[in-house]
Design an enzyme around this catalytic site. Structure first.
Site, PDB file in Angstrom:
ATOM      1  N   TYR A 153      25.330  13.119 -17.017  1.00 55.62           N
ATOM      2  CA  TYR A 153      25.193  13.275 -15.477  1.00 55.62           C
ATOM      3  C   TYR A 153      23.502  12.501 -15.264  1.00 55.62           C
ATOM      4  CZ  TYR A 153      25.031  14.771 -11.115  1.00 55.62           C
ATOM      5  OH  TYR A 153      24.840  15.380  -9.554  1.00 55.62           O
ATOM      6  N   PHE A 163      19.704 -10.701   7.250  1.00 53.02           N
ATOM      7  CA  PHE A 163      21.074 -11.206   6.329  1.00 53.02           C
ATOM      8  C   PHE A 163      21.973  -9.784   7.006  1.00 53.02           C
ATOM      9  CE2 PHE A 163      24.257  -9.160   3.581  1.00 53.02           C
ATOM     10  CZ  PHE A 163      25.170 -10.376   3.010  1.00 53.02           C
ATOM     11  N   THR A 164      23.162  -9.231   7.432  1.00 52.78           N
ATOM     12  CA  THR A 164      24.101  -8.193   8.159  1.00 52.78           C
ATOM     13  C   THR A 164      23.195  -6.999   7.871  1.00 52.78           C
ATOM     14  OG1 THR A 164      25.415  -8.600   6.441  1.00 52.78           O
ATOM     15  CG2 THR A 164      25.936  -9.287   8.556  1.00 52.78           C
ATOM     16  N   ASP A 192      13.797  -9.583  -1.287  1.00 54.56           N
ATOM     17  CA  ASP A 192      15.354  -9.325  -1.648  1.00 54.56           C
ATOM     18  C   ASP A 192      16.012  -9.700  -2.301  1.00 54.56           C
ATOM     19  OD1 ASP A 192      18.523  -9.279  -1.553  1.00 54.56           O
ATOM     20  OD2 ASP A 192      17.949  -9.772   0.775  1.00 54.56           O
ATOM     21  N   LYS A 238      25.171  -9.832  -7.463  1.00 55.56           N
ATOM     22  CA  LYS A 238      25.545 -11.119  -7.141  1.00 55.56           C
ATOM     23  C   LYS A 238      24.904 -12.007  -8.496  1.00 55.56           C
ATOM     24  CE  LYS A 238      25.437 -10.246  -3.304  1.00 55.56           C
ATOM     25  NZ  LYS A 238      25.319  -8.994  -2.076  1.00 55.56           N
ATOM     26  N   ARG A 269      30.380 -17.460   8.908  1.00 48.90           N
ATOM     27  CA  ARG A 269      28.903 -16.852   8.571  1.00 48.90           C
ATOM     28  C   ARG A 269      28.103 -17.376  10.169  1.00 48.90           C
ATOM     29  NH1 ARG A 269      28.282 -12.141   7.232  1.00 48.90           N
ATOM     30  NH2 ARG A 269      27.967 -11.244   5.082  1.00 48.90           N
ATOM     31  N   PHE A 302      31.887  -7.836  11.564  1.00 52.81           N
ATOM     32  CA  PHE A 302      32.434  -9.163  11.259  1.00 52.81           C
ATOM     33  C   PHE A 302      33.970  -8.788   9.608  1.00 52.81           C
ATOM     34  CE2 PHE A 302      30.099  -9.158   6.926  1.00 52.81           C
ATOM     35  CZ  PHE A 302      29.192  -8.057   7.390  1.00 52.81           C
TER      36      PHE A 302
END
Lengths: 458, 459
Positions: free
Chosen positions: B75, B127-128, B218, B261, B385, B451
């Site tokens: 942990y 970006f969303t 980002d 990603k 998009r 979306f």
């Protein structure tokens, strides 16, 4: 006593690194006497938590390989959903990356300033999440649960009359939720009886307060009911679990405990409108509703683990191994919480370190002593974790000063447990050598995770 | 850019495969209706080629799987955490690391720490999830990307660049104290995976230094952005992607990362910062939302896979094959005459739905409609998009984005050249019957990030 062997054998092992007492003294100092800040490789036997530390089965690892990582609509999700629906009987299932995320979402919707959330006993992260919204968490533990040395079968029960008293004074409209923690972690891993759950339901029905079960250790609780509550001897653990869940409106679960998973959790419930609100928040911080911030493989591992944990051979072994350690300590007059809980042995820090006053965190001092003497890492559940300050900035201590030695599931052998017992017995003999502690740095919430401490001169 | 012919052949071979189900047109028609014409709501079992996202869908390497077996599930203080910390420092160069269960967990924490009510957060296109976290923390997003980014036809190589004049106007209008940071995405997703140039980043650094404003990165597709710099920007052709990645990060003060990603994992993310005070606050906050700061809501094994994945992600051969495959698909579509965003981006092909379905108004959800039609044709799952993803302003009005796109995101190391051919051919078939396609109407709209869960019906 008849020997209970493990209903499994070992398929993969992980090395333990040995170190010396001098090295451990050095490590502890570097970690500011906070065991959370130790490197895990410097720990010999890690009893910090039973959360996320289980050994998965070969079946679960096979599930890990089968995980479908599609972002949306993965079959791994549907297998997971089916398992949770089958066991809880609740139609709506929402995955989350772990238990506290489930709680955060739920309390964001139901909590807020002026609200009170009642419980048998709330766990640390649960309480922190409640307080973060501005609401207040209120514990109503039965009187026998508050006396560590008392032996009673269901010390996790809620105190129904105290609860009702509070409801009538506070007004049911200010109490959006009642949470029953099974088993009761902060109170020593003690179970809640079915009878008590039924009474809680009756009470909450009367005042129209929804009940959620904090279900992290639902299988261990079910097994205690089977063993200790009249009328349940011949009923399967799964049926008992289902009956427990049938008394609630929903549940939150950290799958890192009674689902043998290393990560994961969920919320399940009956109310579709509440579920919609939960999903709205879920996508912000967790992920899409069919993965909830988990890899597909983790959903598979949870679905499999939920069934494995209800195997009675496993539960018998699990509960007996905790009892084994507890009895060994009792034989040497070590002050432990009685009877043994489901997932951990709780040492009574106040009695063990009777020379250290509560303001000097005796349970934390004990946890440090066990690390120095044997490389064992436990966790303080006392005034470091739950203590607060009054207006004069002096400590309001927690009701109990405990050290929890949580036993990870399917990880350590009997030899490891024997070693743990020996270390504790040795430490007990020279306990007066260990000094109390003071906090030199702390965070406003959940301070025990990151606080820095110093030893006081003995 | 150097012409890419057959040279993108993969620097790996397959070690384990996952079976996919073929479906009939009748099955797809039924599945699509049940999913409310939202490809997010399709069961993945009913999907033949899944281009919904490149997030969390990569194939891990055998080394990453081996790392999964080395997970230390303690942990606190797991050794996988220390490995990850070392890798992040070495490859990206940031000082402090906070792991999170995925990118949005990092955005949540960072936005809450840095943004005060009434603040303005300029960025190179929204970006969303990023914008939502900025708004929930009390800030307002302002787009400062160059105008070229909003023009799908414009072939400018660095459409992710910041327009410093726009930024300067914002600073003059609101004052630097109202701007906690400039939010910079590498490989701008909503613009079609378009890179930002090193020169622009340097200029931005000089500008923000003057006003003492942070740059927050980002960085989810930083390696893909670095590859474009290597290929297209003067002076970088002899530098490795690894070196370029580190240089990019050096011009920023902290980052949020979805490791799902570039970093080739199925789950995981982190936040980094070079400021001790921000780190301390983040460490306190991560315990509430994610988990203790040495695991951040991740299993130890996932931190290990991430550490190994990060190292693999900056390998030149890997990135060349990755982007090469995307360009292969894009060039095929261009040859078929299908309108796509140019130049071709790093992680997917973005089809221009406004041009594809010129007879539909933006209120008929052309991109949503096109994504549904492509699924119907071949079982290829893509993502809208456009207006649906853009959502509503805090005052309740719809955002009307200039770009109305369907994203064909290519998972890393998952599909073959034959799969790319199927995708291009299916899109061509739909293009052939485009005039007969009717739009959609929204019948269920969730409050946040609509979306994901919105439902539609045919007009």
């Amino acid at each position: 006593m008849q020997t209970i062997i493990e209903p499994f054998r070992i398929k993969s092992v992980e090395p333990i690194y040995f170190n010396t007492r001098e090295e451990r003294i050095h490590n502890l100092k570097k970690a500011h006497y906070n065991l959370f800040l130790l490197n895990s490789k410097d720990v010999l036997i890690d009893l910090l938590t039973d959360s996320g530390t289980s050994a998965m089965s070969a079946e679960q690892w096979a599930g890990i390989m089968r995980g479908d990582e599609s972002y949306a609509g993965s079959p791994s999700y549907f297998r997971f959903e089916n398992a949770v629906q089958d066991i809880t009987g609740m139609p709506v299932v929402i995955p989350t990356h772990q238990g506290r995320a489930s709680e955060k979402i739920l309390f964001n919707i139901l909590g807020g300033k002026g609200k009170y959330i009642i419980s048998n006993t709330l766990f640390d992260t649960t309480r922190a999440n409640i307080e973060y919204t501005g609401a207040v968490g209120k514990d109503f533990l039965c009187p026998e649960g508050k006396i560590p040395s008392l032996n009673a079968p269901f010390k996790g029960n809620a105190d129904i009359s105290a609860m009702e008293n509070f409801i009538t004074i506070t007004g049911a409209e200010n109490i959006p939720l009642c949470i029953i923690t099974v088993t009761n972690n902060s109170g020593g891993g003690q179970p809640v009886s079915m009878q008590n759950l039924k009474e809680v339901k009756k009470l909450c029905n009367k005042y129209k307060i929804p009940i959620f079960i904090d279900a992290c250790r639902f299988a261990e609780n079910s097994y205690f009911i089977k063993k200790r509550e009249p009328g349940y001897e011949n009923i399967s653990v799964k049926e008992i679990a289902r009956e427990m869940f049938s008394l609630a409106d929903g549940c939150t679960m950290s799958a890192k405990k009674d689902a043998f998973a290393n990560i994961g959790g969920f919320i399940a419930m009956r109310n579709e409108n509440l579920a919609k609100e939960c999903r709205n928040l879920l996508v912000i911080t967790e992920g899409f509703p069919t993965y909830g911030g988990l890899a597909g493989r983790d959903l598979e591992a949870i679905a499999i683990g939920l069934y494995e944990v209800m195997e009675e051979n496993y539960l018998q072994y699990r509960i007996r191994s905790i009892e084994y350690l507890c009895n060994k300590l009792l034989d040497h007059n070590i002050p432990v919480m009685q009877p043994a809980g489901g997932h951990a042995v709780y040492l009574d820090g106040k009695a063990f370190m009777s020379h250290i006053p509560v303001e000097q965190y005796p349970a934390q001092a004990l946890a440090c002593a066990l690390y120095i003497d044997g490389g064992i890492r436990g966790v303080e559940i006392g005034s470091l974790m739950f203590g607060k300050y009054n207006e004069a900035k002096s400590l309001i201590p927690a009701p109990l000063e405990l050290v929890r030695l949580a036993i990870p599931r399917r990880v350590y052998t009997q030899s490891h447990i024997d070693y743990v017992a020996e270390v504790i017995i040795e430490t007990f003999k020279k306990r007066k050598e260990f000094p109390g502690l003071k906090i030199i740095e702390e965070a406003p919430l959940l301070r025990h995770f990151t606080a820095k401490l110093e030893t006081l001169n003995p | 850019m150097k012409p890419i012919t057959n040279s993108w052949a993969e620097p790996y071979k397959m070690k384990m495969v996952e079976l996919i189900k073929m479906t009939t047109p009748a099955q797809r028609k039924k599945a699509l209706k049940e999913a409310g014409y939202n490809t997010f709501l399709l069961k993945s079992e009913d999907v033949y080629i899944d281009l919904l996202t490149d997030s969390g869908t990569s194939a891990m390497s055998d080394r990453q799987w081996a790392g999964m077996m080395l997970g230390d599930e303690a942990y606190a203080g797991s050794k996988n955490y220390y490995h990850l910390e070392d890798v992040v420092k070495e490859i990206y160069g940031y000082k402090y690391l906070i792991p999170t269960h995925q990118g949005r967990g990092a955005e949540n924490i960072l936005s809450k720490i840095l943004i005060k009510k009434g603040d303005i957060v300029p960025g190179n296109m929204y970006f969303t999830t990023t914008r939502l976290h900025q708004e929930l923390a009390g800030g307002r997003f302002e787009d400062v990307v160059i105008d070229e980014a909003h023009d799908p036809e414009n072939e400018f190589p660095f459409k992710g660049n910041v327009d410093l004049i726009k930024l300067d106007k914002l600073v003059k209008k609101y004052g630097a104290s109202k701007i906690p940071y400039v939010s910079i995405a590498t490989s701008v997703n909503m613009a079609g995976g378009q890179p930002i140039s090193m020169q622009n980043l340097k200029d931005l650094r000089a500008f923000t230094k003057k006003y003492n404003i942070r740059i927050i990165h980002d960085m989810t597709r930083v390696a893909e952005n670095a590859y474009f710099i290597q290929q297209k920007e003067k002076g970088f052709s002899n530098k490795s992607v690894r070196e370029i990645v580190k240089e990019i990060c050096s011009y920023t003060d902290g980052a949020t990362m979805s490791a799902k990603k570039d970093a080739l994992v199925n789950i995981g993310g982190f936040m980094t910062t070079n400021e001790w005070e921000v780190f301390e606050e983040a460490r306190n906050m991560v315990v509430v939302y994610e988990g203790l700061h040495t695991y951040g809501g991740l299993a130890g094994r996932d931190m290990e896979a991430m550490a190994i994945g990060i190292s693999e992600s900056v390998d030149d051969d890997h990135i060349r094959a990755r982007v090469g495959q995307v360009i292969y698909l894009g060039e095929k579509m261009i040859n078929y005459g299908i309108p796509i965003v140019k130049p071709i981006g790093g992680h997917g092909i973005f089809v221009d739905a406004k041009k594809f379905l010129p007879h539909l108004s933006q209120d008929d959800f052309p991109a949503q409609t096109l994504a549904a039609e492509i699924y119907l044709d071949s079982g290829v799952r893509t993502m809208e998009r456009g207006i649906v993803s853009a959502g509503r302003k805090p005052n309740g009005d719809n955002y009307y984005p200039k770009l109305e796109l369907v994203r064909f995101t290519i998972p890393r190391r998952v599909y073959t050249q034959a799969h790319m051919d199927v995708i291009a051919e299916s899109t061509l078939r739909v293009y052939g019957r485009r005039e007969k396609i009717k739009g959609l109407k929204m019948v269920y709209e969730p409050k946040y990030l609509r979306f994901f869960q919105a439902r539609f019906a045919k007009i």
